[in-house]
Write a protein that holds these residues in place. Structure first.
Motif, PDB file in Angstrom:
ATOM      1  N   LEU B   2      -3.600 -55.802-115.081  1.00  0.00           N
ATOM      2  CA  LEU B   2      -4.770 -54.954-114.939  1.00  0.00           C
ATOM      3  C   LEU B   2      -5.994 -55.853-114.782  1.00  0.00           C
ATOM      4  O   LEU B   2      -6.162 -56.802-115.534  1.00  0.00           O
ATOM      5  CB  LEU B   2      -4.906 -54.085-116.192  1.00  0.00           C
ATOM      6  CG  LEU B   2      -6.024 -53.054-116.182  1.00  0.00           C
ATOM      7  CD1 LEU B   2      -5.677 -51.910-115.247  1.00  0.00           C
ATOM      8  CD2 LEU B   2      -6.256 -52.531-117.586  1.00  0.00           C
ATOM      9  N   LEU B   3      -6.773 -55.544-113.773  1.00  0.00           N
ATOM     10  CA  LEU B   3      -8.028 -56.277-113.574  1.00  0.00           C
ATOM     11  C   LEU B   3      -9.156 -55.379-114.046  1.00  0.00           C
ATOM     12  O   LEU B   3      -9.276 -54.234-113.612  1.00  0.00           O
ATOM     13  CB  LEU B   3      -8.196 -56.615-112.094  1.00  0.00           C
ATOM     14  CG  LEU B   3      -9.558 -57.179-111.683  1.00  0.00           C
ATOM     15  CD1 LEU B   3      -9.747 -58.586-112.210  1.00  0.00           C
ATOM     16  CD2 LEU B   3      -9.700 -57.165-110.162  1.00  0.00           C
ATOM     17  N   LYS B   4      -9.947 -55.911-114.965  1.00  0.00           N
ATOM     18  CA  LYS B   4     -11.011 -55.089-115.546  1.00  0.00           C
ATOM     19  C   LYS B   4     -12.332 -55.821-115.374  1.00  0.00           C
ATOM     20  O   LYS B   4     -12.489 -56.945-115.846  1.00  0.00           O
ATOM     21  CB  LYS B   4     -10.697 -54.901-117.032  1.00  0.00           C
ATOM     22  CG  LYS B   4     -11.179 -53.595-117.591  1.00  0.00           C
ATOM     23  CD  LYS B   4     -10.537 -53.385-118.954  1.00  0.00           C
ATOM     24  CE  LYS B   4     -11.390 -52.464-119.797  1.00  0.00           C
ATOM     25  NZ  LYS B   4     -10.844 -52.341-121.150  1.00  0.00           N
ATOM     26  N   GLU B  26      -5.634 -51.359-110.776  1.00  0.00           N
ATOM     27  CA  GLU B  26      -4.281 -51.348-111.345  1.00  0.00           C
ATOM     28  C   GLU B  26      -3.279 -51.978-110.386  1.00  0.00           C
ATOM     29  O   GLU B  26      -3.537 -52.090-109.193  1.00  0.00           O
ATOM     30  CB  GLU B  26      -3.838 -49.908-111.591  1.00  0.00           C
ATOM     31  CG  GLU B  26      -4.671 -49.183-112.624  1.00  0.00           C
ATOM     32  CD  GLU B  26      -4.507 -47.669-112.492  1.00  0.00           C
ATOM     33  OE1 GLU B  26      -3.387 -47.222-112.153  1.00  0.00           O
ATOM     34  OE2 GLU B  26      -5.499 -46.969-112.710  1.00  0.00           O
ATOM     35  N   LYS B  27      -2.124 -52.322-110.958  1.00  0.00           N
ATOM     36  CA  LYS B  27      -1.104 -52.919-110.103  1.00  0.00           C
ATOM     37  C   LYS B  27      -0.460 -51.859-109.220  1.00  0.00           C
ATOM     38  O   LYS B  27      -0.458 -50.669-109.543  1.00  0.00           O
ATOM     39  CB  LYS B  27      -0.065 -53.668-110.929  1.00  0.00           C
ATOM     40  CG  LYS B  27       0.816 -52.844-111.804  1.00  0.00           C
ATOM     41  CD  LYS B  27       1.792 -53.772-112.510  1.00  0.00           C
ATOM     42  CE  LYS B  27       2.655 -52.964-113.486  1.00  0.00           C
ATOM     43  NZ  LYS B  27       3.507 -53.852-114.276  1.00  0.00           N
ATOM     44  N   ARG B  28       0.101 -52.338-108.124  1.00  0.00           N
ATOM     45  CA  ARG B  28       0.702 -51.485-107.075  1.00  0.00           C
ATOM     46  C   ARG B  28      -0.324 -50.579-106.402  1.00  0.00           C
ATOM     47  O   ARG B  28       0.030 -49.589-105.796  1.00  0.00           O
ATOM     48  CB  ARG B  28       1.854 -50.657-107.642  1.00  0.00           C
ATOM     49  CG  ARG B  28       3.120 -51.481-107.903  1.00  0.00           C
ATOM     50  CD  ARG B  28       4.345 -50.610-108.049  1.00  0.00           C
ATOM     51  NE  ARG B  28       4.299 -49.839-109.278  1.00  0.00           N
ATOM     52  CZ  ARG B  28       4.663 -50.338-110.467  1.00  0.00           C
ATOM     53  NH1 ARG B  28       5.102 -51.577-110.538  1.00  0.00           N
ATOM     54  NH2 ARG B  28       4.588 -49.604-111.549  1.00  0.00           N
ATOM     55  N   ARG B  29      -1.602 -50.892-106.544  1.00  0.00           N
ATOM     56  CA  ARG B  29      -2.635 -50.062-105.927  1.00  0.00           C
ATOM     57  C   ARG B  29      -3.598 -50.952-105.142  1.00  0.00           C
ATOM     58  O   ARG B  29      -3.890 -52.085-105.551  1.00  0.00           O
ATOM     59  CB  ARG B  29      -3.451 -49.342-106.995  1.00  0.00           C
ATOM     60  CG  ARG B  29      -2.668 -48.380-107.843  1.00  0.00           C
ATOM     61  CD  ARG B  29      -2.532 -47.025-107.153  1.00  0.00           C
ATOM     62  NE  ARG B  29      -1.913 -46.059-108.033  1.00  0.00           N
ATOM     63  CZ  ARG B  29      -0.583 -45.915-108.166  1.00  0.00           C
ATOM     64  NH1 ARG B  29       0.244 -46.686-107.488  1.00  0.00           N
ATOM     65  NH2 ARG B  29      -0.090 -44.997-108.979  1.00  0.00           N
ATOM     66  N   VAL B 158      -2.964 -60.859-108.663  1.00  0.00           N
ATOM     67  CA  VAL B 158      -4.099 -60.162-108.086  1.00  0.00           C
ATOM     68  C   VAL B 158      -4.383 -60.773-106.714  1.00  0.00           C
ATOM     69  O   VAL B 158      -4.467 -61.993-106.580  1.00  0.00           O
ATOM     70  CB  VAL B 158      -5.356 -60.311-108.976  1.00  0.00           C
ATOM     71  CG1 VAL B 158      -6.556 -59.637-108.323  1.00  0.00           C
ATOM     72  CG2 VAL B 158      -5.101 -59.737-110.355  1.00  0.00           C
ATOM     73  N   LEU B 159      -4.504 -59.935-105.712  1.00  0.00           N
ATOM     74  CA  LEU B 159      -4.786 -60.420-104.360  1.00  0.00           C
ATOM     75  C   LEU B 159      -6.158 -59.899-103.939  1.00  0.00           C
ATOM     76  O   LEU B 159      -6.393 -58.687-103.959  1.00  0.00           O
ATOM     77  CB  LEU B 159      -3.702 -59.904-103.404  1.00  0.00           C
ATOM     78  CG  LEU B 159      -3.840 -60.278-101.927  1.00  0.00           C
ATOM     79  CD1 LEU B 159      -3.724 -61.782-101.722  1.00  0.00           C
ATOM     80  CD2 LEU B 159      -2.774 -59.559-101.096  1.00  0.00           C
ATOM     81  N   VAL B 190      -2.115 -56.314-107.921  1.00  0.00           N
ATOM     82  CA  VAL B 190      -3.399 -55.630-107.949  1.00  0.00           C
ATOM     83  C   VAL B 190      -4.117 -56.119-106.699  1.00  0.00           C
ATOM     84  O   VAL B 190      -4.381 -57.315-106.576  1.00  0.00           O
ATOM     85  CB  VAL B 190      -4.226 -56.044-109.183  1.00  0.00           C
ATOM     86  CG1 VAL B 190      -5.606 -55.400-109.136  1.00  0.00           C
ATOM     87  CG2 VAL B 190      -3.500 -55.699-110.458  1.00  0.00           C
ATOM     88  N   THR B 191      -4.404 -55.248-105.748  1.00  0.00           N
ATOM     89  CA  THR B 191      -5.055 -55.712-104.531  1.00  0.00           C
ATOM     90  C   THR B 191      -6.461 -55.136-104.440  1.00  0.00           C
ATOM     91  O   THR B 191      -6.661 -53.936-104.611  1.00  0.00           O
ATOM     92  CB  THR B 191      -4.234 -55.311-103.295  1.00  0.00           C
ATOM     93  OG1 THR B 191      -2.952 -55.928-103.394  1.00  0.00           O
ATOM     94  CG2 THR B 191      -4.905 -55.761-102.010  1.00  0.00           C
TER      95      THR B 191
END
Lengths: 347, 258
Positions: B2-4, B26-29, B158-159, B190-191
């Motif tokens: 998770l990137l916050k 969020e991941k996969r999003r 994270v990309l 997480v893109t």
């Protein structure tokens, strides 16, 4: 599959690096064997390997161990150092026109040398010590002028280097103007030469430059990554500002150590990396070691020519490196114009 | 993963370029960051991968303040395709393999353990035939793909992609966004992507953030955020929005400037 393609890609680079190493060894043997007295290469080898103490060879032993070997080793170390410094500086500046001398260090060293001659300090303190002190001083000025909030932007560094170089060149010119009969000593030093190199000097330069040469090998991949752009390099884990500072200091030390002892020999630092790049491409992991070997060999051979062309007199080696290096470089350039255009445009 | 991003403010000199930016990805999003030129999109990305240090606020990766990570640790988690016009003299293969840099030692020539992983990415991005070419010899669209491959080979969680589709023809735009979508889902990424093309954002992003003068103007799903009113307010244009029968945005057509 990728592995195979990659192996093919680097095979040539590894081969060239090894050939350069062999070339360096050969040029050392040739450099030791040719001179006022010609010593056959097989005897050179025997003496170097330490198993020839027969009567007839004792003169050869003295010539080789006392006169030629230190000089040849010095040439190879200086050639390697300058070539590596060239690779590093061209990588950091991402500019193919950068030479190790853009930092203004050699001009500082030259001024130090000229000053030592004028003040006649050189009779007490050797010229190299004085040259080194001023090389460090010029580095400090360049560094302080270029630094902004703990960063070292390349453009500032380049401009600061040019400014410092101009300042010290002007001061050196002034020294030469007032030098009178000492002018010859200064001019001789400025053209670069390896005359009268003894083991003592070789030892000092070896202690100074060999660890730096070894250290520089670790920066190959970081330099590659830095050539992709500053932000990209940061995102790939390179502390760009820190690495750049380390590399700049590494270059400065390599150059100072060499220039202080043999004078500002031109051409090697600027062009050897290009020659090698034309053959094996820009990957710094290979470019740095290959340039080191190639630069070392080049300077050994240049020194050889400078000793034998108008013997018993010697031509300053700086003249030889340019006279013989430039035509060779132009030949490579013409042959591989397309490649270097690409490299230059994209650096 | 998770990137916050918590309450980020960034300023050049004394001018605030980003003000109190807060969001989660969020991941996969795929999270799209939208906004006109100068809204602060690139600055925001640069803060996330720590090319810039915000004046205020914290960025967390899985609950960990990114400032506590070394650059190399960060590079193992976040990879980036910047807008730098990267045209180094390397071959395509040399370039993408540099993606392994944060994972391998300085003197190692090839990360053999990652061979299959690397093969897979080269295959997916159809780069096989380009491997031995120089970066300067390929087209803009191909180069973009190469740098995305390089970023993926960095094996991130994270990309970050800064304008991955600018200057590309419609075919490349779709291709690149489809590949990004696929990798995001398959590799739990997480893109976060900045985009100018609103239609593309509506189609590929799961969530979008609309920036205006350094502040978040609106955030949510594309259909919530990309309304004629919001777009009119932020971009100063009138638009026509074309939707399919389920209400999903198909395209956003600029009509005239306000």
């Amino acid at each position: 599959m990728v592995l195979e393609v990659y192996k093919q890609m680097i095979a040539r680079k590894i081969l060239f690096t090894m050939l350069s190493a062999i070339l360096l060894i050969l040029s050392i043997i040739i450099g030791v064997s040719i001179g006022a007295v010609r010593i056959p290469p097989n005897i050179v080898l025997k003496i170097l390997l330490g198993n020839s103490l027969s009567e007839s060879n004792s003169l050869y032993t003295i010539i080789i161990w006392k006169v030629r070997l230190p000089r040849v080793l010095m040439a190879s170390m200086v050639g390697a150092s300058l070539a590596i410094a060239g690779c590093l500086v061209q990588g950091v500046f991402r500019n193919p026109l950068a030479s190790p001398y853009v930092l203004g260090i050699s001009s500082g060293a030259a001024f130090g040398a000229a000053l030592a001659v004028i003040l006649e300090i050189w009779l007490i303190i050797p010229i190299p010590i004085f040259a080194f002190i001023f090389a460090m001083l010029s580095l400090m000025i360049t560094y302080v002028v270029a630094a902004e909030d703990g960063r070292l932007p390349v453009t500032s560094l380049l401009l600061a280097g040019i400014a410092v170089a101009s300042l010290f060149s002007a001061l050196t010119s002034f020294m030469m103007y007032v030098a009178g009969e000492k002018l010859e000593v200064i001019v001789f030093w400025l053209m670069g030469n390896l005359t009268g190199i003894r083991w003592q000097e070789v030892r000092i330069v070896a202690i100074g430059s060999l660890p730096l040469i070894a250290l520089s090998l670790f920066f190959g991949q970081e330099l590659n990554v830095m050539m992709l752009g500053e932000d990209t390099a940061k995102s790939m884990g390179v502390e760009v500002d820190k690495s750049r500072k380390i590399i700049v200091i590494l270059v400065a030390l390599l150059v100072s150590v060499c220039v202080s002892y043999v004078g500002p020999i031109g051409f090697v630092g600027l062009v050897i990396p290009h020659m090698v790049r034309l053959v094996i491409g820009p990957d710094n992991r290979f470019l740095i070691p290959a340039s080191a070997f190639f630069g070392g060999a080049f300077l050994v051979l240049a020194d050889l020519i400078s000793r034998v062309v108008i013997k018993p007199a010697e031509i300053p080696i700086g003249i030889i490196t340019s006279l013989f290096g430039v035509p060779f470089f132009i030949y490579l350039l013409k042959r591989r114009k397309r490649v270097i255009t690409h490299a230059a445009e994209s650096m | 993963m998770l990137l916050k991003v918590c309450d980020i403010t960034f300023s050049y000199d004394s001018v605030d370029v980003l003000k109190n930016i807060t969001f989660e990805a969020e991941k996969r999003r795929i999270l799209g960051i939208l906004g006109p030129n100068g809204a602060g999109k690139t600055t925001l990305l640069r803060c996330i991968f720590r090319a810039l240090t915000p004046k205020q606020g914290i960025i967390f990766l899985d609950g960990k303040d990114i400032r506590t990570l070394s650059r190399i640790e960060l590079a193992r988690k976040i990879s980036v395709v910047t807008q730098e016009n990267i045209n180094a003299p390397f071959t395509v293969l040399e370039t993408i393999l540099m993606g392994r840099h944060p994972h391998t030692s300085a003197l190692k020539l090839f990360d053999q353990d990652a061979t299959t992983f690397i093969e897979n990415i080269i295959e997916k991005l159809s780069l096989r035939e380009f491997l031995e070419r120089r970066l300067s010899e390929v087209s803009g669209g191909e180069r973009r793909r190469i740098h995305i491959a390089r970023a993926l080979i960095q094996q991130p969680e994270v990309l970050l992609l800064d304008e991955p589709t600018s200057h590309l023809d419609p075919n490349y735009k779709l291709q690149i966004m489809s590949v990004v979508k696929e990798f995001t889902v398959e590799n739990d990424l997480v893109t976060v992507v900045t985009l100018h093309d609103l239609s593309l954002a509506a189609r590929f992003c799961d969530k979008v953030i609309l920036l205006k003068e350094g502040r978040i103007f609106a955030a949510g799903t594309p259909s919530e955020v990309l309304t004629p009113d919001n777009i009119g307010e932020v971009y100063k244009i009138d638009v026509k929005i074309v939707k399919d029968e389920n209400g999903k945005i198909l395209g956003i057509i600029p009509l005239k400037t306000k």
